[in-house]
Design a protein around this motif. Structure first.
Motif, PDB file in Angstrom:
ATOM      1  N   PRO A 104      81.807  33.470  54.689  1.00 29.76           N
ATOM      2  CA  PRO A 104      83.132  33.359  54.056  1.00 29.76           C
ATOM      3  C   PRO A 104      83.750  34.695  53.674  1.00 29.76           C
ATOM      4  O   PRO A 104      84.977  34.850  53.724  1.00 29.76           O
ATOM      5  CB  PRO A 104      82.859  32.512  52.805  1.00 29.76           C
ATOM      6  N   TYR A 105      82.924  35.676  53.281  1.00 28.98           N
ATOM      7  CA  TYR A 105      83.481  36.968  52.872  1.00 28.98           C
ATOM      8  C   TYR A 105      84.212  37.644  54.044  1.00 28.98           C
ATOM      9  O   TYR A 105      85.335  38.131  53.904  1.00 28.98           O
ATOM     10  CB  TYR A 105      82.375  37.897  52.359  1.00 28.98           C
ATOM     11  N   THR A 106      83.525  37.673  55.196  1.00 30.80           N
ATOM     12  CA  THR A 106      84.159  38.319  56.350  1.00 30.80           C
ATOM     13  C   THR A 106      85.390  37.542  56.794  1.00 30.80           C
ATOM     14  O   THR A 106      86.441  38.123  57.089  1.00 30.80           O
ATOM     15  CB  THR A 106      83.150  38.428  57.514  1.00 30.80           C
ATOM     16  N   ASP A 107      85.279  36.207  56.832  1.00 24.95           N
ATOM     17  CA  ASP A 107      86.428  35.392  57.233  1.00 24.95           C
ATOM     18  C   ASP A 107      87.636  35.688  56.352  1.00 24.95           C
ATOM     19  O   ASP A 107      88.741  35.930  56.848  1.00 24.95           O
ATOM     20  CB  ASP A 107      86.058  33.902  57.137  1.00 24.95           C
ATOM     21  N   PHE A 108      87.433  35.679  55.032  1.00 25.05           N
ATOM     22  CA  PHE A 108      88.580  35.846  54.128  1.00 25.05           C
ATOM     23  C   PHE A 108      89.140  37.258  54.180  1.00 25.05           C
ATOM     24  O   PHE A 108      90.362  37.457  54.159  1.00 25.05           O
ATOM     25  CB  PHE A 108      88.192  35.481  52.686  1.00 25.05           C
ATOM     26  N   THR A 109      88.255  38.235  54.262  1.00 27.82           N
ATOM     27  CA  THR A 109      88.781  39.611  54.252  1.00 27.82           C
ATOM     28  C   THR A 109      89.540  39.927  55.547  1.00 27.82           C
ATOM     29  O   THR A 109      90.550  40.629  55.516  1.00 27.82           O
ATOM     30  CB  THR A 109      87.656  40.639  54.040  1.00 27.82           C
ATOM     31  N   VAL A 110      89.062  39.391  56.681  1.00 27.49           N
ATOM     32  CA  VAL A 110      89.793  39.621  57.933  1.00 27.49           C
ATOM     33  C   VAL A 110      91.136  38.898  57.889  1.00 27.49           C
ATOM     34  O   VAL A 110      92.202  39.486  58.141  1.00 27.49           O
ATOM     35  CB  VAL A 110      88.970  39.152  59.152  1.00 27.49           C
ATOM     36  N   ASN A 111      91.104  37.604  57.563  1.00 24.80           N
ATOM     37  CA  ASN A 111      92.328  36.802  57.672  1.00 24.80           C
ATOM     38  C   ASN A 111      93.331  37.066  56.545  1.00 24.80           C
ATOM     39  O   ASN A 111      94.535  37.160  56.798  1.00 24.80           O
ATOM     40  CB  ASN A 111      91.969  35.310  57.705  1.00 24.80           C
ATOM     41  N   ALA A 112      92.874  37.169  55.324  1.00 20.96           N
ATOM     42  CA  ALA A 112      93.796  37.338  54.192  1.00 20.96           C
ATOM     43  C   ALA A 112      94.009  38.807  53.835  1.00 20.96           C
ATOM     44  O   ALA A 112      95.148  39.305  53.827  1.00 20.96           O
ATOM     45  CB  ALA A 112      93.270  36.563  52.980  1.00 20.96           C
TER      46      ALA A 112
END
Length: 353
Positions: A104-112
């Protein structure tokens, strides 16, 4: 000469944008560090597409292997080109429900966070530029799964009397629904892009896409449904269908038609606009229908099996209502049907696979 800045420039949407604008004489600055390979493995690498763009447009395409979360590196790029940047197409993303749940950390930092970095630099260095964001229909969560569906032999369909029968428009609620972590990170970015339009007056537009597809898609098990399906049909690789009896419906838009829609916005931009975009009733198919089409085009049977468990966050039925966009930009039109799309995916990749 105006500069077009494209993130995710070696991916499906990004590379189509590079070709579209280079063919029209623009200088295109691309940002892509091949994170897709990190997400999905070697088979999803976009390096081949990056190499193709560099070879095809050696004078017009300028590539930067930079992470969109790297504030200093992105700021340096925006400082270099400044107000020459007249259009930003933000297509970089982590695009998978399942992968987002793993990290989740990588997903959120890339997308948001990555989107925020781009918006802030747009505001400081090129505030007159048009900013186009590739969002997703997953911002609506699983609310579409509550529609009254009717089972047909090969697909689910919405009751013909329902207001969404021609497609789902932008009025569907974003709340009280299960988005998946991927849907949540994209929704955060979606709202940020709208807010930079309303609050700061930037010319921002959000496109909430259904299935975006085309021959440049590096399809893999977790993302790129039509590309991966055709690849498995051609190579004999086993394919798994998850849930909903294989009758789940998606609308599919060719990346060229999508970029042409972006171009229309670029020529006549609005502020903080939001559109659902997809193949609509013009180009859509169920999973079973897509299998039949792939088998007919490739002239061989797909080795597939059914898993009676849907992926969390998957829609049973999604067809976009794009009438709002068509009203604002009436000269735009589709050029690819679902059969055209699958035929092109086959002919342009069968040698490479």
């Amino acid at each position: 000469m105006p500069v077009v800045l494209v993130t995710g420039s070696a991916g499906l949407v990004g590379s189509e944008a590079v070709c579209f604008f280079c063919d029209r004489g623009y200088t295109v600055v691309g940002i892509d560090n091949n994170l897709r390979q990190v997400f999905f493995g070697e088979e999803a690498s976009t390096q081949w597409n990056c190499d193709r763009l560099r070879q095809t447009y050696p004078q017009q395409y300028i590539h930067h292997s930079v992470d969109i979360r790297d504030q200093a590196a992105i700021a340096a790029l925006f400082q270099t080109y400044g107000s020459d940047i007249t259009l930003i197409i933000h297509a970089a993303a982590q695009p998978s429900h399942d992968w987002a749940a793993r990290d989740p950390y990588t997903d959120f930092t890339v997308n948001a966070n990555g989107t925020l970095v781009l918006l802030e630099n747009t505001r400081h260095y090129c505030p007159e530029a048009v900013f186009i964001f590739c969002s997703t229909n997953k911002v609506y969560g699983d609310t579409p799964n509550r529609l009254p569906l009717i089972e047909h032999d090969l697909r689910w369909e919405v009751d013909p009397t329902h207001p969404y029968h021609q497609g789902i428009d932008e009025t569907m609620s974003l709340d009280q629904t299960q988005h998946s972590l991927f849907g949540a990170s994209k929704l955060a970015a979606d709202v940020l892009v709208q807010e930079y339009g309303r609050y700061f007056g930037l010319k921002t537009t959000v496109f909430r896409g259904g299935c975006l597809t085309g021959p440049s898609h590096a399809g893999t098990k977790l993302h790129g449904f039509l590309s991966y399906l055709m690849r498995c049909t051609v190579t004999g690789q086993p394919y798994q269908v998850y849930g909903y009896k294989g009758k789940q419906v998606r609308d599919n838009i060719h990346s060229y038609d999508l970029i042409n829609a972006f171009y229309h916005v670029y020529l006549a931009p609005r502020v903080a606009e939001v559109y659902n975009i997809g193949g609509s009733r013009f180009s859509n198919c169920s999973m079973l229908e897509a299998i039949h089409l792939c088998e007919a085009i490739a002239d061989r049977k797909l080795n597939w099996c059914y898993v009676d468990r849907n992926r969390i966050g998957d829609h049973i039925w999604w067809i976009s209502d794009i009438s709002k966009f068509q009203q604002h930009y009436p000269s735009w039109e589709f050029t690819y049907t679902i059969k055209d799309i699958l035929g092109e995916i086959f002919t342009q990749n069968v040698g490479r696979w």
